[in-house]
Design a protein around this motif. Structure first.
Motif, PDB file in Angstrom:
ATOM      1  N   VAL A 528       0.832  -1.201   0.000  1.00  0.00           N
ATOM      2  CA  VAL A 528       0.000   0.000   0.000  1.00  0.00           C
ATOM      3  C   VAL A 528       0.867   1.251   0.000  1.00  0.00           C
ATOM      4  CG1 VAL A 528      -1.616   1.362   1.390  1.00  0.00           C
ATOM      5  CG2 VAL A 528      -1.999  -1.086   1.072  1.00  0.00           C
ATOM      6  N   MET A 529       1.873   1.295   0.868  1.00  0.00           N
ATOM      7  CA  MET A 529       2.744   2.457   0.951  1.00  0.00           C
ATOM      8  C   MET A 529       3.501   2.672  -0.347  1.00  0.00           C
ATOM      9  SD  MET A 529       4.241   2.170   4.849  1.00  0.00           S
ATOM     10  CE  MET A 529       5.252   3.626   4.588  1.00  0.00           C
ATOM     11  N   ARG A 530       3.991   1.583  -0.958  1.00  0.00           N
ATOM     12  CA  ARG A 530       4.737   1.708  -2.208  1.00  0.00           C
ATOM     13  C   ARG A 530       3.840   2.260  -3.320  1.00  0.00           C
ATOM     14  NH1 ARG A 530       5.455  -3.108  -2.962  1.00  0.00           N
ATOM     15  NH2 ARG A 530       7.288  -3.426  -1.669  1.00  0.00           N
ATOM     16  N   GLU A 531       2.622   1.750  -3.404  1.00  0.00           N
ATOM     17  CA  GLU A 531       1.698   2.208  -4.445  1.00  0.00           C
ATOM     18  C   GLU A 531       1.353   3.686  -4.269  1.00  0.00           C
ATOM     19  OE1 GLU A 531      -1.874   3.406  -6.323  1.00  0.00           O
ATOM     20  OE2 GLU A 531      -1.783   3.015  -4.158  1.00  0.00           O
ATOM     21  N   LEU A 532       1.130   4.105  -2.998  1.00  0.00           N
ATOM     22  CA  LEU A 532       0.805   5.502  -2.734  1.00  0.00           C
ATOM     23  C   LEU A 532       1.972   6.412  -3.066  1.00  0.00           C
ATOM     24  CD1 LEU A 532      -1.101   5.131   0.654  1.00  0.00           C
ATOM     25  CD2 LEU A 532      -2.085   5.802  -1.539  1.00  0.00           C
ATOM     26  N   GLN A 533       3.181   5.973  -2.709  1.00  0.00           N
ATOM     27  CA  GLN A 533       4.362   6.798  -2.991  1.00  0.00           C
ATOM     28  C   GLN A 533       4.571   6.984  -4.488  1.00  0.00           C
ATOM     29  OE1 GLN A 533       7.647   5.665  -4.182  1.00  0.00           O
ATOM     30  NE2 GLN A 533       8.389   7.787  -4.063  1.00  0.00           N
ATOM     31  N   GLN A 534       4.391   5.930  -5.233  1.00  0.00           N
ATOM     32  CA  GLN A 534       4.568   6.029  -6.672  1.00  0.00           C
ATOM     33  C   GLN A 534       3.473   6.858  -7.324  1.00  0.00           C
ATOM     34  OE1 GLN A 534       4.734   1.914  -7.844  1.00  0.00           O
ATOM     35  NE2 GLN A 534       6.860   1.635  -7.126  1.00  0.00           N
ATOM     36  N   ARG A 535       2.270   6.781  -6.811  1.00  0.00           N
ATOM     37  CA  ARG A 535       1.149   7.507  -7.404  1.00  0.00           C
ATOM     38  C   ARG A 535       1.167   8.981  -7.022  1.00  0.00           C
ATOM     39  NH1 ARG A 535      -4.032   7.915  -5.287  1.00  0.00           N
ATOM     40  NH2 ARG A 535      -3.636   6.158  -3.886  1.00  0.00           N
ATOM     41  N   LEU A 536       1.510   9.279  -5.751  1.00  0.00           N
ATOM     42  CA  LEU A 536       1.450  10.654  -5.268  1.00  0.00           C
ATOM     43  C   LEU A 536       2.780  11.397  -5.376  1.00  0.00           C
ATOM     44  CD1 LEU A 536      -0.688  10.017  -2.053  1.00  0.00           C
ATOM     45  CD2 LEU A 536      -1.488  10.770  -4.307  1.00  0.00           C
ATOM     46  N   LYS A 537       3.873  10.662  -5.669  1.00  0.00           N
ATOM     47  CA  LYS A 537       5.200  11.273  -5.817  1.00  0.00           C
ATOM     48  C   LYS A 537       5.620  12.032  -4.558  1.00  0.00           C
ATOM     49  CE  LYS A 537       5.192   9.813 -10.063  1.00  0.00           C
ATOM     50  NZ  LYS A 537       5.964   8.599 -10.426  1.00  0.00           N
ATOM     51  N   ILE A 538       5.433  11.423  -3.404  1.00  0.00           N
ATOM     52  CA  ILE A 538       5.794  12.059  -2.141  1.00  0.00           C
ATOM     53  C   ILE A 538       7.119  11.493  -1.645  1.00  0.00           C
ATOM     54  CG2 ILE A 538       3.445  12.584  -1.421  1.00  0.00           C
ATOM     55  CD1 ILE A 538       3.378  10.020   0.140  1.00  0.00           C
ATOM     56  N   GLY A 539       7.784  12.233  -0.770  1.00  0.00           N
ATOM     57  CA  GLY A 539       8.977  11.739  -0.106  1.00  0.00           C
ATOM     58  C   GLY A 539       8.586  10.977   1.152  1.00  0.00           C
ATOM     59  N   ILE A 540       9.299   9.902   1.440  1.00  0.00           N
ATOM     60  CA  ILE A 540       8.986   9.087   2.618  1.00  0.00           C
ATOM     61  C   ILE A 540      10.271   8.792   3.374  1.00  0.00           C
ATOM     62  CG2 ILE A 540       8.105   6.869   3.452  1.00  0.00           C
ATOM     63  CD1 ILE A 540       6.208   6.739   1.163  1.00  0.00           C
ATOM     64  N   ILE A 541      10.210   8.923   4.697  1.00  0.00           N
ATOM     65  CA  ILE A 541      11.272   8.447   5.588  1.00  0.00           C
ATOM     66  C   ILE A 541      10.703   7.269   6.361  1.00  0.00           C
ATOM     67  CG2 ILE A 541      12.755   8.983   7.551  1.00  0.00           C
ATOM     68  CD1 ILE A 541      12.715  11.884   6.711  1.00  0.00           C
ATOM     69  N   ILE A 542      11.339   6.124   6.251  1.00  0.00           N
ATOM     70  CA  ILE A 542      10.911   4.934   6.988  1.00  0.00           C
ATOM     71  C   ILE A 542      11.936   4.648   8.075  1.00  0.00           C
ATOM     72  CG2 ILE A 542      10.502   2.459   6.873  1.00  0.00           C
ATOM     73  CD1 ILE A 542       9.368   2.758   4.166  1.00  0.00           C
ATOM     74  N   VAL A 543      11.494   4.708   9.316  1.00  0.00           N
ATOM     75  CA  VAL A 543      12.340   4.367  10.462  1.00  0.00           C
ATOM     76  C   VAL A 543      12.095   2.908  10.802  1.00  0.00           C
ATOM     77  CG1 VAL A 543      12.827   4.849  12.885  1.00  0.00           C
ATOM     78  CG2 VAL A 543      12.265   6.735  11.327  1.00  0.00           C
ATOM     79  N   THR A 544      13.113   2.086  10.763  1.00  0.00           N
ATOM     80  CA  THR A 544      12.914   0.652  10.970  1.00  0.00           C
ATOM     81  C   THR A 544      14.200   0.010  11.450  1.00  0.00           C
ATOM     82  OG1 THR A 544      12.212  -1.403   9.893  1.00  0.00           O
ATOM     83  CG2 THR A 544      13.495   0.125   8.562  1.00  0.00           C
ATOM     84  N   HIS A 545      14.075  -1.200  11.972  1.00  0.00           N
ATOM     85  CA  HIS A 545      15.251  -2.012  12.292  1.00  0.00           C
ATOM     86  C   HIS A 545      15.322  -3.227  11.369  1.00  0.00           C
ATOM     87  CE1 HIS A 545      11.905  -3.696  14.699  1.00  0.00           C
ATOM     88  NE2 HIS A 545      12.446  -4.847  14.367  1.00  0.00           N
ATOM     89  N   ASN A 546      14.452  -3.248  10.381  1.00  0.00           N
ATOM     90  CA  ASN A 546      14.301  -4.416   9.516  1.00  0.00           C
ATOM     91  C   ASN A 546      14.872  -4.104   8.132  1.00  0.00           C
ATOM     92  OD1 ASN A 546      13.445  -6.580   7.962  1.00  0.00           O
ATOM     93  ND2 ASN A 546      11.420  -6.678   8.930  1.00  0.00           N
ATOM     94  N   PHE A 547      15.991  -4.744   7.778  1.00  0.00           N
ATOM     95  CA  PHE A 547      16.582  -4.536   6.464  1.00  0.00           C
ATOM     96  C   PHE A 547      15.696  -5.084   5.352  1.00  0.00           C
ATOM     97  CE2 PHE A 547      20.917  -3.267   7.776  1.00  0.00           C
ATOM     98  CZ  PHE A 547      21.159  -2.347   6.759  1.00  0.00           C
TER      99      PHE A 547
END
Length: 610
Positions: A528-547
């Motif tokens: 869902v996040m990937r589809e939204l980012q590609q469609r809306l052309k927004i910048g995203i910062i993902i904070v995670t410990h999971n490579f």
């Protein structure tokens, strides 16, 4: 999960705060509750008032040569001046002498009532709150009985039975006040007795007495302090009231007896009522102010912004610098350092020299183990750091404008407020705890659009339904009218994603967006996040410990350890050719590509054959 638990580091050097030279007081402030109390204007005023009264009581024989009980009928109701500094009362007794000697009994009465109340209420509250059971039931019944008794009636009855003794009256009054301490202590102990750190103390073998004294008692420290200040002031009020009513010992000089005498002669010599009334008011006010100030000094971290000092020793590694001429970046963070003041002085640095940028239509991952400072970095951008956080260095720039300018020690909320929600969205971890259970999901989605975007309620509802559909929710209308407890964790996370994009932001910060979800739902949310980012052309910062999340979503990755950036680069480069040992350690900890423990599988197969 916030990273405020990262390893303590003293800004500017490698030596611990306790070992810093005394000459570096600008860097390491040796702080104590008393020192913080003295820095507080309220605490200082209270200490001056109470210290003055205590000294007056201790030095009473040196402050006056008059006998407080000596009556001179030839010098009745004299005005201040001459041999009588504050004048005389209706019996010709010196008011200053009675005021000075009366302070002894006044303070002693407050101390007796407070000590008796604490001695009964605190231990019983600790035992009842920690163990519960029969003792808790009996103690609750006893406190209910005591609280149902009218204090003034009981004190009048005691006075009639045993005579005008201030000591017995204050002991009885302390017993009547003990239920307040009991309930306060019991409630505080019950709130922490099942906490994980208490369970860990039990598992480690600590006795109940040790757990109560070291881990539980500290919880009730501040409430007991403020309660004691109130009790002390209340005790002075009650003792003075009994004396004012003529129920005290007339042979003992007290402020209550002085108020009574002044009130009787208010038309003949009004000023004689002033001195004792003023003394009672100042002492009661001093106790209340002291309780609040001391509570704050014990419980709150020091919020004074310390002066910057030169490094205590060693050379700090140069931060990763943002290239010159990058104002076109959507977000630019330069040499960011975040620290927290410590109760015993010094600072704990949780983010140190972090620099990076995020462009539009780009996904940047910040990866590291718990305590590495990644969430603190994200919260610095959002302006969600606690009040006591200090931005000791660095700058944050969003779309060419500063939210934290160089040299500022905090996020300027007036600059950030118009951006948050409208241009910067946030997806928190723990979806179920970030939705208000008292409101429907639709209400929580629509309200920001009405407030921020100025949409009508009808238009906001239509947009909310569209957003719910866009994040893959099969029945948007049902979810819109549902309460948070009526949806699953995966659905709740999708709702939060919909809320983050509802006001069409340019940047979304996702803090561990898949941590609380199972593997299948994680994959769906990432899609869902990937589809939204590609469609809306927004910048995203993902904070995670999971490579795995980084490999699936990100264009670039920042690797953090102990608050510092240790490696940055394109995802493919970091995954295939990591340069830093810490990055290699994180990658090696992933399960993908590991050899299964086949002997366990063989044992399991053999057991099923049997």
């Amino acid at each position: 999960m916030t990273d405020s638990t990262s390893s303590p580091r003293v800004d500017g050097g490698t030596a611990p705060a306790a070992a810093a030279p005394s000459g570096q007081s600008g860097h390491v402030l040796r702080s104590s509750p008393l020192r913080r109390l003295l820095k507080s204007p309220t605490g200082l005023i209270a200490l001056v008032i109470l210290a003055g009264v205590v000294l007056m009581a201790l030095l009473a024989p040196l402050l006056t040569s008059q006998d407080p009980n000596h009556a001179d009928l030839t010098a009745v109701l004299l005005p201040p001046g001459g041999d009588h500094l504050l004048g005389t009362d209706s019996a010709g007794r010196d008011i200053w002498a009675r005021l000075v000697f009366g302070s002894r009994l006044t303070l002693a009465a407050a101390a007796v009532a407070a000590v008796v109340a604490i001695a009964i209420g605190l231990p019983s509250g600790l035992v009842a709150g920690y163990y519960g059971g029969i003792f808790d039931g009996v103690a609750n019944w006893s406190t209910n009985v005591l609280m149902s008794l009218p204090a003034i009636i009981v004190l009048l009855a005691v006075r009639a039975a045993v005579g005008p003794s201030v000591w017995i009256s204050m002991v009885i009054f302390g017993v009547l006040l003990s239920p307040g301490y009991y309930r306060l202590t019991r409630t505080a102990v019950q709130s922490v007795r099942n906490e994980l750190y208490v369970d860990a103390a039990r598992v480690s073998g600590l006795s109940d007495g040790r757990i109560i004294s070291r881990h539980v008692l500290s919880v009730v420290r501040a409430p007991i302090i403020i309660q004691t200040a109130i009790v002390a002031g209340l005790s002075i009020t009650v003792a003075s009231s009994l004396d004012f009513l003529g129920l005290g010992d007339p042979t003992v000089p007290t402020w209550g007896v002085m108020v009574s005498d002044g009130f009787k002669n208010i038309y003949r010599q009004p000023i004689s009522l002033l001195w004792s009334s003023l003394a009672i008011t100042l002492v009661i006010g001093g106790f209340v102010l002291l309780g609040n100030a001391l509570r704050d000094s014990l419980e709150d971290l020091e919020k004074t912004k310390e002066k910057r000092a030169k490094p205590a020793g060693g050379r700090r590694a140069r931060p990763v610098a943002v290239e010159v001429g990058t104002e076109h970046h959507l977000l630019k963070v330069t040499d960011l350092q975040v620290a927290y003041p410590q109760p015993r002085g010094g600072r704990k640095v949780v983010v140190d020299g972090v620099s990076f940028h995020v462009d539009r239509d780009e996904v940047v991952g910040i990866v590291g183990e718990s305590g590495s400072g990644k969430s603190q970095t994200a919260f610095s951008i959002l302006g969600l750091l606690p009040d006591n956080a200090i931005l000791t260095r660095g700058a944050i720039q969003f779309d060419g404008a500063y939210t934290v300018a160089p040299g500022e020690d905090h996020v300027t909320q007036s600059r950030l407020a118009p951006l948050r929600g409208k241009r910067i969205g946030y997806i928190p971890q723990e979806p179920m705890s970030n939705l208000d259970p008292a409101f429907t999901i639709g209400a929580q989605l629509s309200r920001p659009m009405v407030t921020v975007m100025g949409l009508s309620k009808k238009a906001a509802k239509q947009r909310a339904l569209q957003l719910l559909a866009s994040v893959g929710i099969p029945d948007p209308n049902r979810t819109y009218h549902a309460y948070p407890h009526e949806v699953s964790g995966g659905m709740a996370q999708r709702v939060l994603i919909a809320g983050a994009i509802s006001c069409e932001p340019d940047l979304i910060i996702a803090d561990e967006p898949t941590t609380a979800l199972d593997v299948t739902v994680q994959a769906e949310v990432l899609d869902v996040m990937r589809e939204l980012q590609q469609r809306l052309k927004i910048g995203i910062i993902i904070v995670t410990h999971n490579f795995g999340v980084v490999a699936d979503m990100c264009d670039r990755v920042l690797v953090m350890q102990d608050g510092s950036l240790v490696e940055t680069g394109a995802v493919r480069q970091i995954l295939h050719a990591p340069q830093h040992p810490y990055t290699r350690m994180l990658l090696s900890s992933m399960l993908e590509g590991k050899t299964p423990m086949t002997h366990l599988l063989a044992d399991s197969t053999a057991g099923s054959d049997r």
